[in-house]
Design an enzyme around this catalytic site. Structure first.
Site, PDB file in Angstrom:
ATOM      1  N   GLU A  48      35.493 -53.041 -38.130  1.00  0.00           N
ATOM      2  CA  GLU A  48      35.654 -54.426 -38.581  1.00  0.00           C
ATOM      3  C   GLU A  48      36.068 -55.293 -37.404  1.00  0.00           C
ATOM      4  O   GLU A  48      36.678 -54.820 -36.440  1.00  0.00           O
ATOM      5  CB  GLU A  48      36.722 -54.495 -39.675  1.00  0.00           C
ATOM      6  CG  GLU A  48      36.903 -55.887 -40.280  1.00  0.00           C
ATOM      7  CD  GLU A  48      37.779 -55.893 -41.527  1.00  0.00           C
ATOM      8  OE1 GLU A  48      37.900 -56.962 -42.151  1.00  0.00           O
ATOM      9  OE2 GLU A  48      38.324 -54.824 -41.886  1.00  0.00           O
ATOM     10  N   GLU A 196      35.544 -56.036 -51.522  1.00  0.00           N
ATOM     11  CA  GLU A 196      36.801 -56.316 -52.236  1.00  0.00           C
ATOM     12  C   GLU A 196      36.734 -57.667 -52.948  1.00  0.00           C
ATOM     13  O   GLU A 196      37.601 -58.528 -52.775  1.00  0.00           O
ATOM     14  CB  GLU A 196      38.000 -56.226 -51.283  1.00  0.00           C
ATOM     15  CG  GLU A 196      38.212 -54.827 -50.750  1.00  0.00           C
ATOM     16  CD  GLU A 196      39.530 -54.635 -49.994  1.00  0.00           C
ATOM     17  OE1 GLU A 196      40.278 -55.615 -49.811  1.00  0.00           O
ATOM     18  OE2 GLU A 196      39.799 -53.495 -49.570  1.00  0.00           O
ATOM     19  N   TYR A 264      43.975 -46.604 -50.112  1.00  0.00           N
ATOM     20  CA  TYR A 264      44.727 -46.286 -48.907  1.00  0.00           C
ATOM     21  C   TYR A 264      45.982 -45.485 -49.265  1.00  0.00           C
ATOM     22  O   TYR A 264      46.627 -45.739 -50.287  1.00  0.00           O
ATOM     23  CB  TYR A 264      45.139 -47.564 -48.176  1.00  0.00           C
ATOM     24  CG  TYR A 264      44.007 -48.246 -47.453  1.00  0.00           C
ATOM     25  CD1 TYR A 264      43.623 -47.836 -46.178  1.00  0.00           C
ATOM     26  CD2 TYR A 264      43.309 -49.299 -48.052  1.00  0.00           C
ATOM     27  CE1 TYR A 264      42.583 -48.468 -45.510  1.00  0.00           C
ATOM     28  CE2 TYR A 264      42.260 -49.938 -47.386  1.00  0.00           C
ATOM     29  CZ  TYR A 264      41.906 -49.513 -46.112  1.00  0.00           C
ATOM     30  OH  TYR A 264      40.865 -50.128 -45.452  1.00  0.00           O
ATOM     31  N   GLU A 321      36.407 -47.424 -47.833  1.00  0.00           N
ATOM     32  CA  GLU A 321      37.662 -47.661 -47.121  1.00  0.00           C
ATOM     33  C   GLU A 321      38.696 -46.669 -47.636  1.00  0.00           C
ATOM     34  O   GLU A 321      39.012 -46.667 -48.822  1.00  0.00           O
ATOM     35  CB  GLU A 321      38.170 -49.100 -47.286  1.00  0.00           C
ATOM     36  CG  GLU A 321      37.337 -50.137 -46.548  1.00  0.00           C
ATOM     37  CD  GLU A 321      37.959 -51.529 -46.548  1.00  0.00           C
ATOM     38  OE1 GLU A 321      39.205 -51.620 -46.530  1.00  0.00           O
ATOM     39  OE2 GLU A 321      37.197 -52.510 -46.577  1.00  0.00           O
ATOM     40  N   GLN A 370      40.149 -47.124 -39.469  1.00  0.00           N
ATOM     41  CA  GLN A 370      38.891 -47.550 -38.876  1.00  0.00           C
ATOM     42  C   GLN A 370      38.614 -46.706 -37.638  1.00  0.00           C
ATOM     43  O   GLN A 370      39.446 -45.885 -37.243  1.00  0.00           O
ATOM     44  CB  GLN A 370      38.933 -49.023 -38.537  1.00  0.00           C
ATOM     45  CG  GLN A 370      38.994 -49.906 -39.785  1.00  0.00           C
ATOM     46  CD  GLN A 370      38.882 -51.392 -39.456  1.00  0.00           C
ATOM     47  OE1 GLN A 370      38.593 -51.828 -38.370  1.00  0.00           O
ATOM     48  NE2 GLN A 370      39.156 -52.202 -40.469  1.00  0.00           N
TER      49      GLN A 370
END
Length: 517
Positions: A48, A196, A264, A321, A370
């Site tokens: 990103e 999202e 996450y 993610e 990432q």
């Protein structure tokens, strides 16, 4: 098919028992369905426009004294090629829904600058745009996965981006691509329709987003000679089962290739104070692993909803993610999300990848967040210096599972107990590659106890077992730029053949991958 039938049908099964102190646990690794594979795309990554992932990560100053192609940093490329990165997601993340792709094409000196208000209010000069990203993917030998702008963009904008990349006609967008130096179409197939959308991508309701998705998907066309688009719904935030339910109910199955899921692992479980990346005690380690293991339940419950509307499992679950999210390193820009990477992160990575492998009937794409210098990164850089994190080494170990036949694993793990709470100490997954070698990945989350593995292999003609291990003296160990790596792979000597049995001692706080031939 039950175990006895599987053995009768294939002659391939082996039983495993774990002994931890007085405990003995039986495991069976079954033949499974030869058609069911662990998709290589489960081992994907994410880049990103955030902090130092793109700029000062993949894309560096012309004056930096490192090997480069244009401004792409080649030591990073070589490290990622080694672990066979299958796909790379770009340009976000939250950044995707502020990104207008036409700002990032054409002569770099003429590209407009703007402020990245999503991540730190820094200047985005657009020197790294569509062509640069696709050149990076070409160097990585991986598939690009593009996230379209639904939050602040338009249907026309995303439609034109697809035409620009995939059309070989004399259309305006195809002519513009040729004018910008790429005569042939890029043929990008993986497309996320927003990111999202329940949050930074527009704060939409699932009902509103589902209608928006259908509009965007209608005009996201597959062009002659290009692969059929794999359109991916912006899916749920963790266990938001209502979002999944509404999207699966309102969007026809034939209008989507996949639906995403984000989760996450927060050490504390608290977004306002997530915990340190390197300074933590055993209780916070335990809490991190407990939160990591929730991924299995989240995937299971979302998959059950998908099964209601798609019993044939045509739609992929795309966990694009995932990873450990801690507080940023002290002294760094908090908006850049730079964090160190310890043995704890590697144990989370091994555990999560085992979960995805064991759900490979649904999970067909996943992207660690990432790749470089952000969150649970594979690689960290400091000017000319570069290091491989413990997480990188897990992906190196697990590449043997890519596109291999999935072998179901059944067992009851011993408990890792702390402070009156308990979690499963051991998790595992297994596969068989195209040459017939069996690979078993084992993770021992208990930081204090090794676990003996006594393995009886039934119906398997095997001669050798080899392996590699990732562990270290402390769960807080990490690699630095100033000394030799502390956390690194080593040959595993704890697996031996005894008759036709396999004896393994799985050390505390370790990731082990075995190859049986």
């Amino acid at each position: 098919m039950n175990l006895k039938k599987a053995v009768a049908a294939t002659g391939f099964c082996f039983a495993v028992s774990f002994a931890s102190l007085a405990q003995t646990v039986s495991m069976s690794v079954q033949a499974g369905d030869p058609k069911l594979q662990i998709s290589k795309d489960i081992y994907g990554h994410f880049a990103e426009h955030l902090g130092r992932c793109i700029y000062d990560g993949f894309w560096v100053s012309e004056s930096l004294n490192v090997p480069k192609k244009d401004r792409i940093r080649m030591d990073i490329v070589e490290a990622l090629v080694k672990i066979k990165v299958p796909n790379l997601r770009w340009p976000g993340g939250c950044f995707a829904d502020t990104y207008h792709w036409r700002d990032g094409i054409g002569p770099r000196a003429q590209r407009p600058q703007f402020i990245n208000t999503t991540w730190g209010d820094v200047v985005e000069d657009n020197s790294f745009g569509t062509h640069e990203f696709l050149e990076l993917c070409d160097l990585l030998h991986c598939d690009p996965y593009l996230a379209g702008n639904v939050g602040s963009g338009t249907v026309e904008e995303m439609s034109n981006w697809i035409e620009y990349l995939n059309s070989d006609s004399e259309s305006p967008m195809a002519r513009l691509r040729r004018q910008n130096g790429h005569p042939a179409p890029y043929k990008v197939s993986l497309w996320g329709v927003g990111n999202e959308s329940w949050g930074c991508g527009g704060n939409m309701t699932p009902e509103f987003y589902a209608d928006q998705y259908k509009r965007y998907a209608t005009f996201a066309k597959t062009y002659p000679g290009a692969p059929k688009l794999k359109k991916i719904v912006s899916g749920a935030n963790g266990d938001d089962l209502n979002w999944t339910e509404v999207c699966m109910k309102k969007i026809p199955v034939d209008q989507m290739w996949g639906i995403s899921l984000h989760y996450y692992t927060l050490p504390t479980g608290n977004w306002s104070k997530k915990g340190s990346a390197t300074s933590f005690d055993e209780q916070q380690y335990f809490n991190t692993m407990k939160n990591c293991l929730k991924m299995d339940d989240i995937v299971t419950r979302n998959a059950a909803i998908m099964d209601k509307y798609d019993p044939q499992k045509k739609v992929a679950m795309v966990v694009d993610e995932w990873g450990v999210w801690t507080d940023p390193e002290p002294g760094t820009n908090p908006a850049f999300l730079y964090q160190q990477n310890t043995l704890r992160d590697a144990l989370v990575a091994g555990t999560t990848l085992n979960i995805f492998n064991n759900h490979c009937d649904r999970v067909r794409v996943a992207n660690l967040a990432q790749a470089v210098n952000v969150l649970q990164a594979l690689i960290l850089t400091d000017k000319e210096k570069m290091l491989l994190t413990p997480t990188y080494h897990v992906f190196d170990l697990y590449q043997v599972h890519q596109d291999a036949q999935y072998l179901p694993v059944k067992f009851q793990s011993p408990d890792y107990v702390l402070g009156g709470q308990k979690i499963a100490a051991v998790n595992a997954s297994a596969s068989k590659d195209s040459k017939g070698a069996v690979h078993i990945s084992l993770v021992n989350l208990d930081p204090n106890k090794s676990i003996k593995v006594e393995t009886a292999l039934a119906g398997v003609n095997w001669k050798t077992v080899t392996g590699q291990i990732l562990t270290s003296a402390k769960i807080t160990d990490y690699n630095t730029f100033d000394k030799q790596p502390t956390v690194k792979l080593a040959p595993f000597k704890g697996a031996k053949k005894r008759g036709n049995d396999l004896a393994v001692e799985l050390p505390a706080k370790s990731v082990v991958v075995l190859e049986i031939k």
